[in-house]
Write an enzyme that holds these catalytic residues in place. Structure first.
Site, short mmCIF file in Angstrom:
data_model
loop_
_atom_site.label_atom_id
_atom_site.label_comp_id
_atom_site.label_asym_id
_atom_site.label_seq_id
_atom_site.Cartn_x
_atom_site.Cartn_y
_atom_site.Cartn_z
N ASP A 196 79.36 24.07 4.56
CA ASP A 196 78.52 22.91 4.86
C ASP A 196 78.79 22.37 6.26
O ASP A 196 77.86 22.10 7.02
CB ASP A 196 78.75 21.80 3.83
CG ASP A 196 78.21 22.13 2.46
OD1 ASP A 196 77.82 23.30 2.24
OD2 ASP A 196 78.19 21.24 1.59
N LEU A 247 72.83 16.94 -0.20
CA LEU A 247 72.19 17.17 1.09
C LEU A 247 73.18 17.12 2.26
O LEU A 247 72.78 17.02 3.41
CB LEU A 247 71.05 16.18 1.32
CG LEU A 247 69.90 16.26 0.32
CD1 LEU A 247 68.82 15.24 0.66
CD2 LEU A 247 69.30 17.67 0.27
N GLY A 248 74.47 17.20 1.95
CA GLY A 248 75.47 17.37 3.00
C GLY A 248 75.88 16.10 3.71
O GLY A 248 76.36 16.18 4.85
N SER A 249 75.75 14.94 3.07
CA SER A 249 76.11 13.70 3.76
C SER A 249 77.58 13.68 4.14
O SER A 249 77.93 13.26 5.25
CB SER A 249 75.77 12.50 2.90
OG SER A 249 76.49 12.50 1.68
N SER A 250 78.46 14.13 3.26
CA SER A 250 79.89 14.09 3.57
C SER A 250 80.24 15.06 4.70
O SER A 250 81.02 14.73 5.60
CB SER A 250 80.72 14.42 2.32
OG SER A 250 80.45 15.73 1.86
N GLY A 296 75.82 11.78 -2.07
CA GLY A 296 76.03 12.26 -3.42
C GLY A 296 74.85 12.95 -4.06
O GLY A 296 74.76 13.00 -5.29
N ALA A 306 78.14 16.26 7.09
CA ALA A 306 77.56 15.76 8.33
C ALA A 306 78.38 14.61 8.89
O ALA A 306 78.57 14.49 10.11
CB ALA A 306 76.11 15.32 8.11
#
Length: 326
Positions: free
Chosen positions: A162, A117-120, A114, A122
């Site tokens: 992303d 930085l693209g956690s979802s 959240g 990745a």
């Protein structure tokens, strides 16, 4: 040993696969990419790793740092009341396609959720690769397609940018129908600072749409200007023209402030970054999350962020993208 793809024969329980994908920073184009302006993104050296295993029970089981899930397959993703619905969708799609009873997955992350930085993304890429690795005939293109489809269960309007950079790594210029790698010149560095607050991508995206609907001419002008920045920035990145690239980053930040995705804290952080580096801006949806500063590899920007009370790290370019382990 690691390799890009791991192919295994279809069978029952006991099949295992593990994959890892990097996070990202959006150098240019967040929000505007959804409206056709394109984007430039950079994969960074923070990763999410997902393991998948076929099981004999008719279950989808997922464990992670942000929660767990234990459900029967066959439920529409929109009815899965969990932040792990995207991974559920990936597993459920695989079960329907390959006819095995169940799948369990485990997620490990060093990308904070959240914060832009693209956690979802990745997680979707690594999850799609891990599950696809349980079966034959997986490919990077099919994995990316599944990952984008899964991310849309959480963010319906996602552009796919992303997931694309998380899959291919490096720096890419993304368009609706294609993407291309950009090789950075010498001295390209990023300092990423966190505001300490998360954001709701959905609410920020809705805010941008509201601005666009109320100001169609102004928004169209900014989209055109953003497209021109993205076209020009490719060459500046390749040539290592830090000063001009920083000017473009600062211009992009002005557009983000105009469409209402910044706030007082983020603007304070941006000003710190701009004072210590060639340029600085929000990365990701905004409303919270992170800011990055363009550096020449020095520590001045990171030091300035820390002196301002913000956590910061130097982000390296992840050139590997998606990795599948065996």
């Amino acid at each position: 040993m690691r390799q890009r793809w791991q192919k295994k024969p279809t069978s029952d329980s006991g099949l295992k696969s593990t994959a890892s994908a990097p996070g990202k920073v959006i150098l240019f184009g967040e929000h505007f990419v959804v409206y056709g302006s394109g984007a430039i993104l950079c994969a960074i050296n923070r990763r999410i790793t997902v393991s998948a295993e076929a099981i004999t029970e008719k279950k989808i089981r997922i464990t992670s740092d942000v929660g767990s899930l234990d459900m029967e397959p066959g439920i529409p993703a929109c009815d899965v009341g969990s932040s792990l619905r995207s991974l559920y969708h990936i597993a459920d799609t695989a079960l329907r396609s390959h006819g095995i009873p169940g799948i369990k997955m485990a997620v490990k992350s060093d990308i904070p959720a959240g914060v832009g930085l693209g956690s979802s993304s990745a997680c979707c890429v690594a999850g799609a690769a891990a599950v696809s690795g349980l079966f034959p005939d997986s490919s990077r293109e099919k994995i990316l397609e599944l990952a984008v489809d899964a991310e849309r269960t959480a963010f319906q309007g996602t552009s796919g940018a992303d997931c694309t950079v998380c899959t291919y790594g490096g720096i890419i210029r993304y368009g609706a129908k294609s993407h291309e790698k950009i090789e950075p010149g010498p001295g390209f560095g990023l300092a990423v600072a966190s505001s300490g607050t998360t954001h709701s991508t959905e609410s920020v995206v809705a805010r941008v749409k509201k601005f666009r609907d109320a100001n169609p001419a102004e928004f169209s002008r900014m989209c055109d200007a953003e497209s021109e920045i993205i076209r020009s920035a490719k060459g500046q990145i390749e040539q290592g023209e830090t000063a001009e690239l920083g000017r473009m980053i600062n211009q992009n930040q002005q557009y983000l402030e105009a469409i209402g995705v910044s706030n007082q804290t983020l603007q304070e952080m941006v000003r710190i970054g701009q004072g210590a580096a060639a340029g600085a801006k929000i990365t990701g949806a905004g409303g919270g999350g992170c800011v990055f500063a363009l550096t020449d590899g020095g520590t001045g920007a990171a030091d300035a962020f820390r002196e301002g009370g913000y956590e910061c790290f130097a982000a390296g370019i992840d050139c590997d993208g998606l990795i599948v382990f065996n």
